[in-house]
Write a protein that holds these residues in place. Structure first.
Motif, PDB file in Angstrom:
ATOM      1  N   CYS A  53      -4.555  -3.169   4.904  1.00 43.17           N
ATOM      2  CA  CYS A  53      -4.131  -1.785   5.165  1.00 43.17           C
ATOM      3  C   CYS A  53      -4.403  -1.444   6.628  1.00 43.17           C
ATOM      4  O   CYS A  53      -5.224  -2.084   7.287  1.00 43.17           O
ATOM      5  CB  CYS A  53      -4.893  -0.822   4.259  1.00 43.17           C
ATOM      6  N   THR A  78      -0.062   4.220   0.647  1.00 42.61           N
ATOM      7  CA  THR A  78      -0.508   5.159   1.669  1.00 42.61           C
ATOM      8  C   THR A  78       0.029   4.803   3.046  1.00 42.61           C
ATOM      9  O   THR A  78       0.655   5.624   3.716  1.00 42.61           O
ATOM     10  CB  THR A  78      -2.056   5.218   1.711  1.00 42.61           C
ATOM     11  N   CYS A  79      -0.228   3.572   3.491  1.00 37.92           N
ATOM     12  CA  CYS A  79       0.165   3.186   4.851  1.00 37.92           C
ATOM     13  C   CYS A  79       1.411   2.313   4.884  1.00 37.92           C
ATOM     14  O   CYS A  79       1.852   1.904   5.953  1.00 37.92           O
ATOM     15  CB  CYS A  79      -0.992   2.499   5.561  1.00 37.92           C
ATOM     16  N   CYS A 123       0.844  -1.196   0.000  1.00 43.41           N
ATOM     17  CA  CYS A 123       0.000   0.000   0.000  1.00 43.41           C
ATOM     18  C   CYS A 123       0.883   1.251   0.000  1.00 43.41           C
ATOM     19  O   CYS A 123       1.681   1.442   0.924  1.00 43.41           O
ATOM     20  CB  CYS A 123      -0.925   0.017   1.203  1.00 43.41           C
ATOM     21  N   HIS A 141      -6.755   1.161   0.989  1.00 43.42           N
ATOM     22  CA  HIS A 141      -6.729   2.581   0.657  1.00 43.42           C
ATOM     23  C   HIS A 141      -6.879   2.782  -0.846  1.00 43.42           C
ATOM     24  O   HIS A 141      -6.566   1.895  -1.638  1.00 43.42           O
ATOM     25  CB  HIS A 141      -5.414   3.219   1.143  1.00 43.42           C
ATOM     26  N   ARG A 142      -7.335   3.946  -1.225  1.00 41.51           N
ATOM     27  CA  ARG A 142      -7.562   4.267  -2.640  1.00 41.51           C
ATOM     28  C   ARG A 142      -6.282   4.086  -3.460  1.00 41.51           C
ATOM     29  O   ARG A 142      -6.313   3.552  -4.578  1.00 41.51           O
ATOM     30  CB  ARG A 142      -8.092   5.706  -2.753  1.00 41.51           C
ATOM     31  N   ALA A 143      -5.155   4.524  -2.938  1.00 43.39           N
ATOM     32  CA  ALA A 143      -3.887   4.391  -3.668  1.00 43.39           C
ATOM     33  C   ALA A 143      -3.554   2.930  -3.945  1.00 43.39           C
ATOM     34  O   ALA A 143      -3.036   2.587  -5.016  1.00 43.39           O
ATOM     35  CB  ALA A 143      -2.766   5.062  -2.885  1.00 43.39           C
ATOM     36  N   ARG A 144      -3.867   2.043  -3.009  1.00 41.21           N
ATOM     37  CA  ARG A 144      -3.605   0.610  -3.196  1.00 41.21           C
ATOM     38  C   ARG A 144      -4.537   0.047  -4.264  1.00 41.21           C
ATOM     39  O   ARG A 144      -4.112  -0.724  -5.127  1.00 41.21           O
ATOM     40  CB  ARG A 144      -3.789  -0.135  -1.876  1.00 41.21           C
TER      41      ARG A 144
END
Length: 198
Positions: free
Chosen positions: A49, A40-41, A38, A60-63
């Motif tokens: 996440c 983000t995290c 991920c 998360h959206r980015a993942r």
């Protein structure tokens, strides 16, 4: 007017598609999402996440963006998830919507019109009426069902008053009609029983 097979409680709008609901299907999607780290995290691939507090959370959206499109079509071909089925609005609901549009009336009156039209189709439609009305009740709920019953009763009362004439008695006409239907039903039952007994 035939009745489709599938039941649903959805607003008007045509067709709807059933989404994945089983645990195995959801696990398949989760494992697909978790195949990359991920951004983000910074959670490692294969793990859920995490929130800022360290608790597990949805991806998360980015993942999700990093994973790209979920390969549903490939999974269907491999038999990992079932074919996507499309359900349609029942015929009685379509007839109700048509009546609502044709007569510019509220839903309860349109439902009443749809049910009466089913009865007017003749004897071959009688076996479908019960099922169609049950589905109508499922969709409309208790309040909508009470409205339909009220509308149908007022339609019957109006027809009785019109048939009785200005000097006639609508209640007496209704009693006569009900007694005639009961007598006919009893005679038909007796004939059926006699045929069954041989």
């Amino acid at each position: 007017m035939g009745v489709d097979d599938a039941s649903q409680s959805i607003p008007w709008g045509g067709e709807w598609r059933r989404h994945l609901h089983s645990d195995a299907d959801i696990d398949l999607v989760r494992s697909c999402m978790r195949r990359v780290e991920c951004p983000t995290c910074k959670t490692a691939a294969g793990r859920a996440c995490r929130t800022a507090g360290g608790r597990p959370t949805n991806e998360h959206r980015a993942r999700r963006d990093a994973v790209g499109p979920i390969p549903y079509a490939k999974w269907r071909k491999e038999g990992l998830i079932p074919e996507q089925r499309t359900y349609t609005i029942r015929a009685v609901l379509k007839e109700s919507e048509k009546a609502r549009t044709d007569f510019n009336v509220d839903t309860a009156l349109a439902d009443g019109v749809a049910v009466v039209r089913m009865f007017l189709e003749g004897e071959e439609a009688m076996d479908r009426v019960d099922d169609a009305v049950r589905k109508l009740i499922e969709v409309r709920g208790p309040v909508g069902t009470a409205d339909v019953v009220t509308v149908l009763a007022s339609q019957v009362a109006s027809l009785l008053a019109a048939n009785a004439g200005s000097n006639g008695d609508p209640e007496a006409l209704f009693d006569t009609l009900i007694r005639a239907q009961i007598d006919l039903a009893r005679r038909m039952n007796a004939i059926e029983k006699e045929r069954a007994d041989g």
